[in-house]
Design a protein around this motif. Structure first.
Motif, PDB file in Angstrom:
ATOM      1  N   PRO A 265       0.837  -1.211   0.000  1.00  0.00           N
ATOM      2  CA  PRO A 265       0.000   0.000   0.000  1.00  0.00           C
ATOM      3  C   PRO A 265       0.865   1.252   0.000  1.00  0.00           C
ATOM      4  CG  PRO A 265       0.096  -0.967   2.193  1.00  0.00           C
ATOM      5  CD  PRO A 265       0.836  -1.909   1.299  1.00  0.00           C
ATOM      6  N   SER A 266       0.315   2.338  -0.539  1.00  0.00           N
ATOM      7  CA  SER A 266       1.020   3.615  -0.598  1.00  0.00           C
ATOM      8  C   SER A 266       0.242   4.661   0.183  1.00  0.00           C
ATOM      9  CB  SER A 266       1.186   4.079  -2.052  1.00  0.00           C
ATOM     10  OG  SER A 266       1.914   3.137  -2.809  1.00  0.00           O
ATOM     11  N   THR A 267       0.941   5.665   0.669  1.00  0.00           N
ATOM     12  CA  THR A 267       0.303   6.799   1.338  1.00  0.00           C
ATOM     13  C   THR A 267       0.583   8.053   0.525  1.00  0.00           C
ATOM     14  OG1 THR A 267       2.207   7.401   2.702  1.00  0.00           O
ATOM     15  CG2 THR A 267       0.738   5.668   3.551  1.00  0.00           C
ATOM     16  N   ILE A 268      -0.059   9.147   0.913  1.00  0.00           N
ATOM     17  CA  ILE A 268       0.167  10.403   0.195  1.00  0.00           C
ATOM     18  C   ILE A 268       1.619  10.844   0.319  1.00  0.00           C
ATOM     19  CG2 ILE A 268      -0.452  11.903   2.140  1.00  0.00           C
ATOM     20  CD1 ILE A 268      -1.882  13.702   0.057  1.00  0.00           C
ATOM     21  N   PHE A 269       2.281  10.422   1.406  1.00  0.00           N
ATOM     22  CA  PHE A 269       3.683  10.785   1.603  1.00  0.00           C
ATOM     23  C   PHE A 269       4.608   9.992   0.682  1.00  0.00           C
ATOM     24  CE2 PHE A 269       1.508  11.568   5.655  1.00  0.00           C
ATOM     25  CZ  PHE A 269       1.787  12.918   5.821  1.00  0.00           C
ATOM     26  N   SER A 270       4.158   8.818   0.242  1.00  0.00           N
ATOM     27  CA  SER A 270       4.986   8.005  -0.660  1.00  0.00           C
ATOM     28  C   SER A 270       5.278   8.745  -1.957  1.00  0.00           C
ATOM     29  CB  SER A 270       4.285   6.681  -0.972  1.00  0.00           C
ATOM     30  OG  SER A 270       3.985   5.958   0.196  1.00  0.00           O
ATOM     31  N   PHE A 271       4.340   9.602  -2.385  1.00  0.00           N
ATOM     32  CA  PHE A 271       4.482  10.294  -3.664  1.00  0.00           C
ATOM     33  C   PHE A 271       5.391  11.516  -3.572  1.00  0.00           C
ATOM     34  CE2 PHE A 271       0.550   7.937  -3.725  1.00  0.00           C
ATOM     35  CZ  PHE A 271       0.556   7.354  -4.972  1.00  0.00           C
ATOM     36  N   LEU A 272       5.805  11.864  -2.361  1.00  0.00           N
ATOM     37  CA  LEU A 272       6.687  13.016  -2.168  1.00  0.00           C
ATOM     38  C   LEU A 272       8.068  12.588  -1.702  1.00  0.00           C
ATOM     39  CD1 LEU A 272       4.157  15.453  -0.464  1.00  0.00           C
ATOM     40  CD2 LEU A 272       4.785  15.316  -2.871  1.00  0.00           C
ATOM     41  N   GLU A 273       8.323  11.288  -1.675  1.00  0.00           N
ATOM     42  CA  GLU A 273       9.637  10.769  -1.296  1.00  0.00           C
ATOM     43  C   GLU A 273      10.426  10.416  -2.550  1.00  0.00           C
ATOM     44  OE1 GLU A 273       8.827   7.407   1.087  1.00  0.00           O
ATOM     45  OE2 GLU A 273       7.976   8.541   2.761  1.00  0.00           O
ATOM     46  N   SER A 274      11.711  10.643  -2.484  1.00  0.00           N
ATOM     47  CA  SER A 274      12.598  10.309  -3.595  1.00  0.00           C
ATOM     48  C   SER A 274      13.673   9.344  -3.100  1.00  0.00           C
ATOM     49  CB  SER A 274      13.250  11.574  -4.151  1.00  0.00           C
ATOM     50  OG  SER A 274      14.256  11.262  -5.094  1.00  0.00           O
ATOM     51  N   THR A 275      14.169   8.508  -3.995  1.00  0.00           N
ATOM     52  CA  THR A 275      15.234   7.581  -3.599  1.00  0.00           C
ATOM     53  C   THR A 275      16.504   8.328  -3.215  1.00  0.00           C
ATOM     54  OG1 THR A 275      15.863   7.363  -5.928  1.00  0.00           O
ATOM     55  CG2 THR A 275      14.379   5.708  -5.045  1.00  0.00           C
ATOM     56  N   GLU A 276      16.664   9.537  -3.734  1.00  0.00           N
ATOM     57  CA  GLU A 276      17.851  10.313  -3.390  1.00  0.00           C
ATOM     58  C   GLU A 276      17.881  10.674  -1.911  1.00  0.00           C
ATOM     59  OE1 GLU A 276      17.468  13.468  -6.245  1.00  0.00           O
ATOM     60  OE2 GLU A 276      19.160  12.679  -7.376  1.00  0.00           O
ATOM     61  N   ASP A 277      16.711  10.739  -1.278  1.00  0.00           N
ATOM     62  CA  ASP A 277      16.676  11.027   0.165  1.00  0.00           C
ATOM     63  C   ASP A 277      17.471   9.990   0.951  1.00  0.00           C
ATOM     64  OD1 ASP A 277      14.994  13.013  -0.634  1.00  0.00           O
ATOM     65  OD2 ASP A 277      13.156  12.050   0.069  1.00  0.00           O
ATOM     66  N   MET A 278      17.469   8.748   0.465  1.00  0.00           N
ATOM     67  CA  MET A 278      18.163   7.674   1.180  1.00  0.00           C
ATOM     68  C   MET A 278      19.676   7.780   1.046  1.00  0.00           C
ATOM     69  SD  MET A 278      15.790   4.372   0.269  1.00  0.00           S
ATOM     70  CE  MET A 278      16.093   4.498  -1.495  1.00  0.00           C
ATOM     71  N   TYR A 279      20.141   8.333  -0.076  1.00  0.00           N
ATOM     72  CA  TYR A 279      21.573   8.330  -0.354  1.00  0.00           C
ATOM     73  C   TYR A 279      22.267   9.599   0.122  1.00  0.00           C
ATOM     74  CZ  TYR A 279      19.861   4.610  -3.346  1.00  0.00           C
ATOM     75  OH  TYR A 279      19.228   3.492  -3.801  1.00  0.00           O
ATOM     76  N   MET A 280      21.518  10.668   0.367  1.00  0.00           N
ATOM     77  CA  MET A 280      22.103  11.901   0.876  1.00  0.00           C
ATOM     78  C   MET A 280      22.322  11.797   2.387  1.00  0.00           C
ATOM     79  SD  MET A 280      20.139  14.987  -1.079  1.00  0.00           S
ATOM     80  CE  MET A 280      20.481  15.368  -2.779  1.00  0.00           C
ATOM     81  N   ARG A 281      23.108  12.755   2.897  1.00  0.00           N
ATOM     82  CA  ARG A 281      23.192  12.902   4.336  1.00  0.00           C
ATOM     83  C   ARG A 281      21.807  13.170   4.877  1.00  0.00           C
ATOM     84  NH1 ARG A 281      27.103  11.202   7.178  1.00  0.00           N
ATOM     85  NH2 ARG A 281      26.703  12.846   8.700  1.00  0.00           N
ATOM     86  N   TRP A 282      21.517  12.700   6.082  1.00  0.00           N
ATOM     87  CA  TRP A 282      20.155  12.788   6.591  1.00  0.00           C
ATOM     88  C   TRP A 282      19.681  14.233   6.711  1.00  0.00           C
ATOM     89  CZ3 TRP A 282      18.654  15.195  11.089  1.00  0.00           C
ATOM     90  CH2 TRP A 282      19.666  15.552  11.992  1.00  0.00           C
TER      91      TRP A 282
END
Length: 502
Positions: A265-282
């Motif tokens: 399942p997806s939430t409205i927040f899933s559509f505003l997340e990018s995979t780059e968020d995981m690879y950058m500094r927090w």
């Protein structure tokens, strides 16, 4: 000897044994004398045997070297000997016309010895597909660049490369009455909630349609609400996003001949997340994620606020800015609502034209066309220069959404919000926002609340979607998914190491 495959329909009667000439006539009638149906008959050791297949579906070199040559050398022809003597793995048997027709269409080659009660078939399919390439619709700078292709076999291979675990399940379904399409439900067995798997499987099995046209169409057929403008499943072409999401306890669905996958399942927040968020500094990842949330809100609210303020609420505008706006609008003959709708419509025309034209021409139309037309409408007195800045700001904010579907949703929502602002001012904007909130609260994705973890409220999950915590603190999966295994790694060791590094 390999066992025969279980019939899809136990009520279907066997057509064997049958005379080869009668079988040939039956198949050619079914395929309307299609010239691509190859039906070859041989006499080997006093027994008649036939080989039939669709020429455009089969690898002819493998057919000649690994099937026909060994077949001609078999001393005693019968079904068990054909299965044992032909050096091709995966041979199976069937005795129903329905299965024969279906398997011919997906690239199987059939061997039938006259008088036997089953036919043997081997998969020798020749599939055309493009090589793995970078994602076209989900542009990323950091992290893996590999995107899915149209080949389901290739997509399954890259998923296996990414998730090297025996816990990964690739469940197979065939969907479509007239044209069968292979669909795979992919999940981590020891993590995913069984309720989600059963719901997804049931929805796919209950589909009663001729064929699956596309992944986007399939997602709309199995979503919880078909009347909403909000997408309820995230569709991705990035392999790393798919793998990360599945490892968190969600479900992935792949469709043959489609380069995108469904995540649920997806939430409205899933559509505003990018995979780059995981690879950058927090810190940087959290900043960009919050920036997208703010941009989406600005995109929805900024132009309606301008229309409401200029039409009804002059007191909200600073005096110096009010003079500038008044001078800019002095020669504009239209009320603010018509002016805003006209510019929004113009922006959407430019965007759609740029998307449909070839890439180089589309970029020229988007940049040069926007500048020239914007300057022309101001000089013609059709709109004010300040509103052009507001509209451009709103459009730019909507383009920050990683999901194309969510970006389109935000742009469409702006139109009714502008109309409400022009008719009722700030009260109309509040009505619109309240309606959106109530509507989103009612939505679900695979039976789970679309606005989770805000509703129902879960602070541990909210902390993960609003920010990107340091990896040492991401030891839990999402509580809202109710996974079988909540912990990704041990809390104490990870946080202790993180504190020492600090």
């Amino acid at each position: 000897m390999r066992k025969s495959r279980r019939h899809r329909n136990t009520q279907t009667k066997s057509i064997f044994p049958i005379k080869i000439d009668k079988l040939e006539k039956l198949l050619k009638d079914k395929f309307e004398n299609n010239p691509d149906l190859i039906f070859s008959t041989f006499d080997i050791g006093g027994k008649k045997v036939c080989v039939f297949y669709l020429s455009y579906q089969v690898k002819t070199d493998r057919l000649d070297n690994f099937l026909l040559k060994p077949l001609l050398n078999i001393s005693e022809l019968n079904t068990p000997n054909v299965l044992n003597e032909i050096p091709i793995g995966g041979g199976s048997t069937t005795d129903t016309l329905e299965e024969i027709l279906e398997d011919l269409l997906i690239g199987n080659v059939f061997v039938y010895v006259e008088g036997e009660d089953k036919a043997v078939f081997y998969l020798l399919v020749r599939k055309e597909s493009r090589d793995l390439s970078k994602a076209e619709n989900e542009s990323v700078v950091l992290g893996p660049q590999i995107a899915f292709s149209e080949s389901l076999i290739t997509n399954l291979n890259v998923i296996r490369w990414s998730i090297r675990s025996t816990d990964l399940v690739l469940e197979k379904l065939m969907i479509g009455k007239r044209a069968k399409t292979e669909v795979r439900i992919i999940y981590m067995k020891s993590i995913v909630n069984d309720k989600h798997i059963n719901t997804m499987r049931q929805r796919l099995q209950d589909l009663d349609l001729d064929k699956v046209d596309d992944t986007h169409v399939l997602a709309q057929l199995i979503e919880d609400s078909s009347s909403t403008i909000f997408p309820q499943y995230y569709l991705t072409e990035l392999v790393d996003r798919f793998s990360y999401t599945v490892s968190q306890g969600r479900i992935g669905v792949l469709v043959d001949n489609n380069p995108q996958a469904i995540l649920a399942p997806s939430t409205i927040f899933s559509f505003l997340e990018s995979t780059e968020d995981m690879y950058m500094r927090w810190n940087a990842g959290s900043f960009l994620r919050i920036l997208r949330f703010i941009a989406m809100f600005i995109s929805i609210i900024l132009t309606p606020l301008y229309v409401a303020a200029v039409t009804y609420h002059y007191e909200l505008i600073p005096p110096r800015e009010l003079i500038t706006i008044g001078q800019s609008r002095a020669i504009v003959p239209f009320p603010p609502i018509i002016e805003a709708l006209f510019l929004e419509f113009l922006i959407e025309l430019l965007r759609e034209a740029g998307a449909r034209l070839p890439s180089k021409v589309g970029q020229t139309i988007g940049i040069v066309g926007g500048v020239i037309i914007g300057q022309a409408v101001v000089q013609a007195g059709l709109t004010s220069s300040i509103l052009i800045i507001v509209i451009a700001f709103s459009a730019l904010a909507s383009f920050t959404a990683p999901s194309y579907e969510m970006g389109t949703t935000v742009r469409v929502i702006r139109f009714p919000m502008i109309i409400l602002a022009g008719m009722f001012g700030l009260i109309g904007i509040m009505y619109g926002l309240c309606f959106l909130v109530i509507h989103v609260l009612k939505l679900k994705s695979l039976g789970e609340p679309y606005l989770s973890p805000i509703y129902p409220f879960r602070w541990d999950d909210l902390n993960k979607v609003l920010f990107r915590p340091p990896y040492a603190y991401q030891y839990k999966r999402f509580l809202s998914l109710r996974p079988k295994d909540l912990f990704r790694f041990k809390k104490s060791e990870a946080i202790k190491k993180h504190d020492i590094d600090e």
